[in-house]
Design an enzyme around this catalytic site. Structure first.
Site, PDB file in Angstrom:
ATOM      1  N   GLY A  74       1.790   5.045  -0.466  1.00 42.65           N
ATOM      2  CA  GLY A  74       1.036   6.295  -0.509  1.00 42.65           C
ATOM      3  C   GLY A  74       1.972   7.455  -0.766  1.00 42.65           C
ATOM      4  N   ARG A  75       2.690   7.870   0.286  1.00 40.85           N
ATOM      5  CA  ARG A  75       3.628   8.985   0.181  1.00 40.85           C
ATOM      6  C   ARG A  75       4.638   8.759  -0.945  1.00 40.85           C
ATOM      7  NH1 ARG A  75       5.074  12.526   4.311  1.00 40.85           N
ATOM      8  NH2 ARG A  75       4.069  11.130   5.828  1.00 40.85           N
ATOM      9  N   CYS A 105      -1.975  33.516  11.214  1.00 37.12           N
ATOM     10  CA  CYS A 105      -1.655  34.218  12.461  1.00 37.12           C
ATOM     11  C   CYS A 105      -1.130  33.267  13.522  1.00 37.12           C
ATOM     12  CB  CYS A 105      -2.890  34.957  12.963  1.00 37.12           C
ATOM     13  SG  CYS A 105      -3.400  36.307  11.879  1.00 37.12           S
ATOM     14  N   GLU A 106      -0.017  32.643  13.233  1.00 36.49           N
ATOM     15  CA  GLU A 106       0.694  31.749  14.138  1.00 36.49           C
ATOM     16  C   GLU A 106       2.190  31.909  13.895  1.00 36.49           C
ATOM     17  OE1 GLU A 106      -0.194  29.546  16.466  1.00 36.49           O
ATOM     18  OE2 GLU A 106      -2.381  29.605  16.231  1.00 36.49           O
ATOM     19  N   TYR A 145      -0.023  14.377   1.457  1.00 37.23           N
ATOM     20  CA  TYR A 145      -0.469  14.811   2.779  1.00 37.23           C
ATOM     21  C   TYR A 145      -0.608  16.311   2.962  1.00 37.23           C
ATOM     22  CZ  TYR A 145      -0.026   9.967   4.012  1.00 37.23           C
ATOM     23  OH  TYR A 145      -0.183   8.608   4.031  1.00 37.23           O
ATOM     24  N   GLU A 166       0.819  -1.209   0.000  1.00 33.09           N
ATOM     25  CA  GLU A 166       0.000   0.000   0.000  1.00 33.09           C
ATOM     26  C   GLU A 166       0.857   1.266   0.000  1.00 33.09           C
ATOM     27  OE1 GLU A 166      -2.406  -0.448   3.465  1.00 33.09           O
ATOM     28  OE2 GLU A 166      -3.728  -1.935   2.567  1.00 33.09           O
ATOM     29  N   TYR A 204       5.022  17.593  11.876  1.00 33.34           N
ATOM     30  CA  TYR A 204       6.087  16.594  11.859  1.00 33.34           C
ATOM     31  C   TYR A 204       7.487  17.178  11.736  1.00 33.34           C
ATOM     32  CZ  TYR A 204       1.906  14.029  10.400  1.00 33.34           C
ATOM     33  OH  TYR A 204       0.640  13.530  10.301  1.00 33.34           O
TER      34      TYR A 204
END
Length: 424
Positions: free
Chosen positions: A288-289, A354-355, A383, A286, A329
């Site tokens: 994905g990435r 605003c972070e 992702y 499987e 991450y």
């Protein structure tokens, strides 16, 4: 590539991170046969660009490579990496199966024309509604994650349903804690003793047909050895017809990343399968990435260039609303100015939200970035838009597929009207 290439972000070093066929023409970046800056003009920014040619080539490389090593096998794309109807359609056309992890992914896969006989349903907290949707659609395989899955399925199923048991192999991986799933405290799957007991229970079920086992050890794994150990771990549960060995192979995000090749990964898992699994069994994987990350780039427009006390900030019109990989991450990305590729001084690329944590890339070489320039961030296919959000009321970006110079909109940009549409 020399160490200076990596430090200075040379044009060739940057191109090496992009989809095959990407190039520099007169200092301008070309992706999928189109100038990146022209794609930004046509579709706006931020925008996720997927090179469809590269994606199809990668799907075939996986499918043909696995079949050559283990003929009774299949590749199942982990669609959580980029759930998008157009991408499901590509995977279906290439003959791949698809892993869906909820009702929304199931709906998009079916809309994309994926054969339900090639679908695998995952999830550690499947609802009655989602299981009913899967049963009604004829999803071939449902992965049992817990005993409650069994109770629900035996109550809801009206005909025989194929299932796999997800096993925790207790295999450690050198990846971020949030994307490690093979350790003994994982929320996914059952430890070997519980899985062994469930095997006996399912063999007595009149509704659920136990086809085999599933194992997945995590994501962005840059070493093949843990994959082989996971195969050995599930082999201890006995012989079955199907072994789904999950995914998890890492992508090359930065100049200094050197993940195993697809071929190295396939050699490792099929080599372990020959040692530990029955020769007649069917192998599923499987990816994905590693399937889609390197086929995608994100285009931004520079909004501001501001000198701080010890660094210069390049602020763009996106950020953590379309790329949470950095905040969640600590993932490193690389970038370039679209029409002045490679090299330059060091800048900190930040987002518009605003972070203070809305920082895309620390210390990335850019050549004279200025307001209005298009900034290209590499390896964003996986992702990033999966986790896109509306922080500060930001509009989620479009997905654009490019193929040999032709570009088409796969998902349109969200509008302000969309933000109000669900108001009661």
């Amino acid at each position: 590539m020399t160490s200076d290439d990596r430090v200075n972000g040379s044009a060739q070093a940057l191109v090496d991170l992009l989809p095959p066929g990407s190039r520099v023409d007169g200092g301008r970046l070309v992706i999928g046969g189109r100038f990146a800056s022209e794609l930004a003009d046509e579709f706006g920014t931020p925008a996720l660009i997927i090179d469809e040619t590269a994606l199809r080539a990668r799907a075939r490389r996986y499918a043909h490579g696995l079949a050559a090593r283990w003929p009774n096998s299949g590749v199942v794309w982990a669609s959580k990496s980029l759930p998008c109807t157009a991408i499901y359609r590509v995977m279906g056309e290439e003959g791949l199966g698809v892993d869906v992890a909820g009702g929304g992914e199931l709906v998009m896969a079916l809309a994309g024309g994926v054969d339900p006989a090639r679908l695998v349903l995952h999830g550690n907290a499947k609802t009655d509604r989602e299981l009913s949707m899967a049963l009604e659609a004829g999803v071939a395989t449902i992965v049992i994650d817990n005993l409650d899955d069994v109770a629900r399925l035996e109550r809801l199923a009206t005909r025989e349903q194929g299932v796999l048991i997800r096993v925790i192999p207790d295999v450690a991986t050198a990846t971020h804690q949030a994307i490690a799933t093979g350790h003994q405290n994982s929320k996914f799957g059952l430890a070997v003793p519980e899985a062994r007991a469930l095997v006996e229970r399912l063999r007595g079920s009149d509704r659920l047909r136990l086809d085999g086992l599933h194992v997945h050890i995590g994501s962005q794994i840059l070493d093949v050895a843990p994959f082989a150990r996971a195969v050995e771990a599930v082999a201890a549960l006995g012989e079955f017809d199907v072994y789904d060995l999950g995914g998890g192979l890492g992508a090359r995000y930065t100049y200094d990343d050197h993940p195993p090749s697809i071929e190295d990964y396939l050699d490792a898992i099929t080599g372990a399968a020959r040692r530990f699994l029955p020769a007649h069994s069917r192998l599923l994987i499987e990816p994905g990435r590693s399937m889609i990350a390197e086929t995608g780039v994100t285009l931004y427009r520079v909004v501001s260039v501001k000198r701080g006390a010890s660094r210069t900030f390049v602020a763009v019109d996106g950020g953590m609303g379309d790329n949470l990989e950095v905040s969640l991450y600590g993932q490193r990305f690389e970038a370039t100015v679209a029409d002045r590729v490679g090299g330059g001084d060091s800048y900190t690329v930040v987002g518009r939200h605003c972070e203070s944590g809305d920082q895309l890339i620390e210390s990335v070489p850019l050549r004279e970035p200025a307001v209005g320039d298009v900034l290209v961030v590499a390896v964003t296919g996986a992702y990033c838009l999966t986790m896109a959000n509306n922080y500060n009321g930001a509009l989620r970006p479009p997905i654009v597929l490019v193929d040999s110079g032709e570009a088409r909109l796969a998902v349109r940009r969200e509008t302000y009207e969309d933000l109000l549409r669900r108001d009661a």
